[in-house]
Design an enzyme around this catalytic site. Structure first.
Site, short mmCIF file in Angstrom:
data_model
loop_
_atom_site.label_atom_id
_atom_site.label_comp_id
_atom_site.label_asym_id
_atom_site.label_seq_id
_atom_site.Cartn_x
_atom_site.Cartn_y
_atom_site.Cartn_z
N CYS A 1 -1.49 1.56 -3.17
CA CYS A 1 -2.59 2.64 -2.77
C CYS A 1 -2.04 4.14 -2.92
CB CYS A 1 -3.23 2.38 -1.71
SG CYS A 1 -3.48 0.65 -0.97
N CYS B 1 0.83 -1.31 0.06
CA CYS B 1 0.03 -0.01 0.08
C CYS B 1 0.94 1.22 0.04
CB CYS B 1 -0.97 -0.13 1.18
SG CYS B 1 -1.81 1.37 1.42
N HIS C 1 -27.07 21.22 -0.96
CA HIS C 1 -27.22 21.88 -2.11
C HIS C 1 -26.14 22.84 -2.63
CE1 HIS C 1 -29.37 22.79 -6.02
NE2 HIS C 1 -29.44 23.96 -5.65
N GLU D 1 -26.08 15.05 -3.61
CA GLU D 1 -27.68 15.46 -2.98
C GLU D 1 -28.61 14.33 -3.95
OE1 GLU D 1 -29.74 19.00 -4.29
OE2 GLU D 1 -27.63 19.47 -5.10
N TYR E 1 -9.15 -3.32 -11.80
CA TYR E 1 -8.92 -1.98 -11.24
C TYR E 1 -7.55 -1.32 -11.28
CZ TYR E 1 -6.97 -2.83 -6.46
OH TYR E 1 -5.94 -3.12 -5.54
P1 FAD Z 1 1.32 -6.34 1.91
O1 FAD Z 1 0.86 -4.45 2.21
O2 FAD Z 1 1.45 -6.60 0.55
O3 FAD Z 1 2.60 -6.55 2.71
C1 FAD Z 1 3.22 -7.64 2.61
C2 FAD Z 1 4.83 -7.43 2.95
O4 FAD Z 1 5.32 -8.87 3.29
C3 FAD Z 1 5.46 -6.87 2.00
O5 FAD Z 1 6.18 -5.64 2.46
C4 FAD Z 1 6.70 -8.06 1.26
O6 FAD Z 1 7.70 -7.21 0.90
C5 FAD Z 1 6.69 -8.84 2.60
N1 FAD Z 1 7.22 -10.04 2.78
C6 FAD Z 1 6.56 -10.93 1.54
N2 FAD Z 1 7.21 -12.04 1.87
C7 FAD Z 1 8.01 -11.89 3.13
C8 FAD Z 1 9.00 -12.96 3.67
N3 FAD Z 1 8.83 -13.90 3.36
N4 FAD Z 1 9.94 -12.27 4.69
C9 FAD Z 1 9.75 -11.09 5.04
N5 FAD Z 1 9.03 -10.04 4.43
C10 FAD Z 1 7.84 -10.60 3.22
N6 FAD Z 1 -5.99 -1.23 -1.65
C11 FAD Z 1 -6.88 -0.18 -1.27
O7 FAD Z 1 -7.63 -0.28 -0.20
N7 FAD Z 1 -7.03 0.75 -2.13
C12 FAD Z 1 -6.25 1.12 -3.16
O8 FAD Z 1 -6.60 2.15 -3.63
C13 FAD Z 1 -5.30 0.16 -3.56
N8 FAD Z 1 -4.46 0.24 -4.40
C14 FAD Z 1 -3.64 -0.61 -4.79
C15 FAD Z 1 -2.96 -0.30 -6.05
C16 FAD Z 1 -2.09 -1.30 -6.60
C17 FAD Z 1 -1.05 -1.11 -7.79
C18 FAD Z 1 -1.79 -2.49 -5.78
C19 FAD Z 1 -0.70 -3.37 -6.30
C20 FAD Z 1 -2.50 -2.84 -4.50
C21 FAD Z 1 -3.45 -1.99 -4.13
N9 FAD Z 1 -4.42 -2.09 -3.23
C22 FAD Z 1 -5.24 -1.01 -2.76
C23 FAD Z 1 -4.31 -3.40 -2.25
C24 FAD Z 1 -3.38 -3.21 -1.04
O9 FAD Z 1 -2.13 -2.44 -1.27
C25 FAD Z 1 -3.30 -4.53 -0.26
O10 FAD Z 1 -4.33 -5.19 -0.03
C26 FAD Z 1 -2.48 -4.43 0.99
O11 FAD Z 1 -1.24 -3.70 0.79
C27 FAD Z 1 -2.52 -5.70 1.53
O12 FAD Z 1 -1.81 -5.76 2.92
P2 FAD Z 1 -0.95 -7.05 3.46
O13 FAD Z 1 -0.36 -6.75 4.84
O14 FAD Z 1 -1.64 -8.21 3.39
O15 FAD Z 1 0.32 -7.14 2.50
#
Ligand code: FAD
Length: 472
Positions: free
Chosen positions: A48, A43, A438, A443, A180
């Site tokens: 995001c 994110c 308004h 609205e 999206y």
């Molecule tokens: P993440 O935020 O992906 O975090 C996972 C972390 O784990 C990463 O930093 C990764 O490096 C780390 N990791 C992975 N494997 C390992 C390992 N083995 N050891 C150590 N670290 C590791 N959501 C919205 O709500 N609104 C939006 O507008 C939106 N826009 C988006 C736009 C794009 C281009 C993308 C790709 C996603 C978007 N999302 C949006 C989705 C949102 O980013 C994710 O749903 C959210 O980040 C999920 O959070 P998470 O904690 O599951 O994983």
């Protein structure tokens, strides 16, 4: 009870992992968190936040154009992509640093390394080979872009992981996919000055969203100069002297500077060692969890995109918080995944909460639809052609509003507030009783009195839509 190095070991410092770590530490747990890339996760670093910054950048194009209708003369604007990338980088670094400080303040040990699971209570750090034991392991490793279809030359393509840091803005960009992320980047780059083409397997953009909103986005993209080719499957990508040549199974051939594959994301479980602990995955590789985010192995939990419930930041955060409350706070908390508001940040944008018309008709016996389609006030002077579309989906038997959808400026902001009403079980009569603000577009949500269609499960089709209620 056995002694462990930590009470909680979190793998992944993204939205879900960071929240879970901080809240668990607040309950007095000894917590460590491992991150293999950058603190903040998708994110903050490549999702995001940087995307929305680029959406803002792109919208100035329309503002410059619209200004003339209000009396302004604006000299021909120029755009500097590297400057935007640098500004974006500065902001996400600032945010990442805030995440780090907050973790440190909470007493969480930050480990900058990949972590892999060795058994139900043990992880190994890739950076130094160290092994750490934990009473509970939380997997919060997020998702990763899918490079589909497996066409030759796909290694030349980029994904959303790379798009934010391209050294040069592509003059010609092919985006494969119409979800999206695909439509948001098409909308961004078209406004920044790139010639954008979308090629998708489907017959419309934004599968899963309300049909009318999908059509609104499709038309707005075309209006912004995006070429959209439906029913296309990428066959190959080849390098040429000045870029890339792509071919689809339907014979579409294009010469472009970049190809961005945006055909979806999958849970990030590969190579994580989950099989060492016997953690069960579903068919797409997501960790199977119960309502409290617990896997089939009692000491291993998972939250966020890696569980493939609803891949959105606020959901990952909520799941991470609920996990910490459940396991370390003595407050068992299940996350409800219904009536989740969300937005698609095209220009104009989509805001939505609850069921689409199609979903509602599959579930409810009587579904009433209220629709509005109108030219926003600003467009009367700017001359811009996009129309606002709004739809309220109502359970005809109880009058309860079960879905609200909008395509128009600030639709994401409106979806956030409408979600409160939907969550409280508001009826259409409550919308009608609410006084309007308004002049606004919002609205319309409280002034749509005339039903445009009623669908009854027993009948063959809808009542004829009331044409007078639909302006556009
Ligand atoms: P993440 O935020 O992906 O975090 C996972 C972390 O784990 C990463 O930093 C990764 O490096 C780390 N990791 C992975 N494997 C390992 C390992 N083995 N050891 C150590 N670290 C590791 N959501 C919205 O709500 N609104 C939006 O507008 C939106 N826009 C988006 C736009 C794009 C281009 C993308 C790709 C996603 C978007 N999302 C949006 C989705 C949102 O980013 C994710 O749903 C959210 O980040 C999920 O959070 P998470 O904690 O599951 O994983």
């Amino acid at each position: 009870m056995a002694d462990f190095d930590v009470d909680l070991f979190v793998i992944g410092a993204g939205s879900g992992g960071v929240r879970a770590a901080r809240i668990a530490a607040g309950y007095g747990a000894k917590v460590a968190i491992a991150e293999e890339f950058r603190i903040g996760g998708t994110c903050v670093i490549r999702g995001c936040v940087p995307k929305k910054l680029m959406v803002y950048a792109s919208r100035f194009r329309d503002d410059f154009d619209d200004a003339a209708g209000f009396g302004w003369s604006v000299p021909a604007p120029t755009f500097d992509w590297p400057k935007l990338v640098r500004a974006k980088e500065k902001e996400i670094s600032r945010l990442s640093a805030i995440y780090r400080v907050n973790l440190e303040k909470a007493g969480v040990q930050i480990i900058e390394s990949r972590a892999e699971i060795l058994d139900p209570h043990r992880v190994r750090l890739k950076a130094d080979g160290r092994e750490i034991t934990a009473r509970v392991i939380l997997v919060a490793t997020g998702g990763t872009p899918v490079l589909e279809p497996p066409a030759p030359g796909r290694e030349y393509a980029i994904t959303s992981n790379e798009v934010f840091d391209l050294p040069v803005m592509p003059k010609r960009l092919l985006i494969i996919g119409a979800g999206y992320i695909a439509v948001e980047f098409a909308s961004i780059f078209a406004r920044l000055g790139t010639k954008v083409v979308i090629a998708t397997r489907g017959e419309n953009v934004l599968r899963g969203f309300d049909e009318d909103m999908r059509c609104g986005v499709r038309d707005a993209l075309i209006h912004a100069g995006v070429d959209i080719h439906f029913n296309q499957l990428l066959r190959r990508i080849e390098k040429t002297a000045d870029g890339l040549r792509t071919q689809s199974t339907e014979g579409l051939q294009l010469d472009v500077d970049q190809v961005m594959i945006a055909t979806g994301r999958r849970p990030n479980t590969a190579g994580l060692g989950l099989e060492n602990a016997g953690v069960k995955l579903d068919g797409v590789g997501a960790i199977k969890v119960d309502a409290f985010s617990q896997s089939n192995i009692p000491s291993i939990y998972a939250v966020g995109d890696v569980t493939n419930r609803l891949a959105l930041t606020p959901i990952a955060i909520r799941e991470g918080h609920a996990f910490a409350d459940t396991v370390f706070g003595g407050k068992p908390t299940a996350v409800v995944h219904t009536n989740v508001p969300t937005a698609v940040f095209t220009t104009p944008e989509v805001g939505t909460v609850g069921l689409s018309e199609r979903e509602a008709r599959a579930i409810y016996d009587i579904v009433d639809i209220y629709e509005a389609c109108f030219r926003p006030l600003k467009a009367t002077l700017s001359g811009r052609g996009d129309k606002v579309r709004m739809k309220i989906v109502v359970d005809g038997a109880t009058d309860v509003v079960i879905g609200v959808h909008m395509f128009g400026d600030d639709a994401g902001e409106m979806a956030q507030l409408l979600a409160i009403a939907i969550r409280l079980g508001a009826k259409k009569a409550d919308f009608d009783d609410t006084i309007a603000v308004h002049p606004t577009s919002a609205e319309e949500f409280v002034t749509m009195r005339t039903r445009t269609a009623r669908y009854e499960r027993a009948t063959a089709g809808p009542e004829a839509p009331d044409a007078a209620a639909l302006e556009g």
